[in-house]
Design a protein around this motif. Structure first.
Motif, short mmCIF file in Angstrom:
data_model
loop_
_atom_site.label_atom_id
_atom_site.label_comp_id
_atom_site.label_asym_id
_atom_site.label_seq_id
_atom_site.Cartn_x
_atom_site.Cartn_y
_atom_site.Cartn_z
N ALA A 17 0.83 -1.20 0.00
CA ALA A 17 0.00 0.00 0.00
C ALA A 17 0.87 1.25 0.00
O ALA A 17 0.55 2.24 -0.67
N ALA A 18 1.97 1.21 0.74
CA ALA A 18 2.88 2.35 0.77
C ALA A 18 3.48 2.60 -0.61
O ALA A 18 3.64 3.75 -1.04
N GLU A 19 3.80 1.52 -1.32
CA GLU A 19 4.34 1.66 -2.68
C GLU A 19 3.30 2.24 -3.63
O GLU A 19 3.60 3.11 -4.45
N SER A 20 2.05 1.77 -3.50
CA SER A 20 0.99 2.24 -4.39
C SER A 20 0.56 3.67 -4.08
O SER A 20 0.05 4.37 -4.96
N MET A 21 0.76 4.10 -2.83
CA MET A 21 0.34 5.45 -2.44
C MET A 21 1.03 6.50 -3.30
O MET A 21 0.44 7.56 -3.59
N GLU A 22 2.24 6.22 -3.73
CA GLU A 22 2.98 7.17 -4.56
C GLU A 22 2.27 7.41 -5.89
O GLU A 22 2.38 8.49 -6.48
#
Length: 251
Positions: A17-22
């Motif tokens: 999710a942290a990766e996709s947040m970008e």
């Protein structure tokens, strides 16, 4: 007994999710309208604030919640920076149809064929994320169940030529600070059954309902409730429903 529940796959879910947040413009955070703050994952707030992403908070299951209290929560969330809050039911197509239009103003620089509006659905388990996703796409792409952790993997879909939608697994956080939050979450089926003792959760919930809605409890079970506490209410309900174990004891 304090309730804690953080299965291993949720660590991976948080990382992805942290990766996709970008690559996300608007976070659609689905909450349970009956317990908005208890069902709000602080990790989601940290992830989106770090990337300065706007958030549409959906207080789902609003038809099951106290409308007066829901209005107060909406005012609270709508006063926050970069947040829009709305109460609805993800089971009502007319409610769900409003969601894309609510997201557009939160990222006005996105939303055409060259720069599609990128939305990501997030939330704790069993708040209705999959129901919302299926309703938005108008087809069943995600399994739905009245139990936590049905969705295990992240997936992105084209909602229209100008919008994309990423679905994420339900995420808890490593430590629930307030015991009452843990019991509330367990009562709403957001916590795995292996982490709770049903009788304790039911007793807690009974006590909360007696404190906040004694008249409704009395009407629901057709019994006076003066002087009852949570465990006593469970006994009354078991007696009225004829719930007994072998030997005649109350179940």
């Amino acid at each position: 007994m304090p309730i804690q529940w953080f299965p291993g796959h949720m660590t991976s879910a948080r990382r992805k999710a942290a990766e996709s947040m970008e690559r996300t413009d608007v976070v659609i955070e689905v909450l349970d309208a009956r317990l908005p703050e208890a069902s709000s994952n602080p990790m989601i707030r940290e992830l989106r604030e770090y990337r300065q992403r706007a958030c549409l908070k959906i207080l789902n299951k609003a038809d099951l919640a106290d409308p007066q209290i829901t209005a107060e929560w909406l005012a609270y969330y709508n006063a926050q920076k970069n947040v829009k809050a709305v109460a609805l039911s993800c089971r009502k197509p007319s409610d769900v149809a409003k969601v894309p239009g609510l997201c557009r103003p939160l990222a006005p620089h996105r939303g055409d064929r060259l720069k599609p509006l990128r939305m990501m659905i997030m939330g704790i388990p069993n708040v209705g994320k999959s129901t919302l996703l299926n309703a938005l796409l108008k087809r069943r792409v995600a399994a739905v169940g009245d139990e936590p952790a049905v969705t295990k993997h992240q997936q992105t879909y084209d909602l229209s030529p100008t919008m994309t939608l990423t679905d994420t697994p339900g995420m808890m956080w490593p430590k629930i600070i307030h015991d009452s939050d843990g019991y509330m979450l367990a009562a709403s089926h957001a916590i795995g059954r292996n982490a709770v003792i049903d009788e304790e959760v039911a007793s807690f919930l009974g006590g909360v309902l007696l404190q906040r809605y004694p008249a409704l409890v009395s009407k629901r079970f057709n019994t006076p409730v003066e002087g009852l506490d949570g465990p006593a209410l469970l006994e009354v309900v078991a007696q009225r429903r004829g719930c007994r174990v072998r030997g005649g004891g109350l179940d």
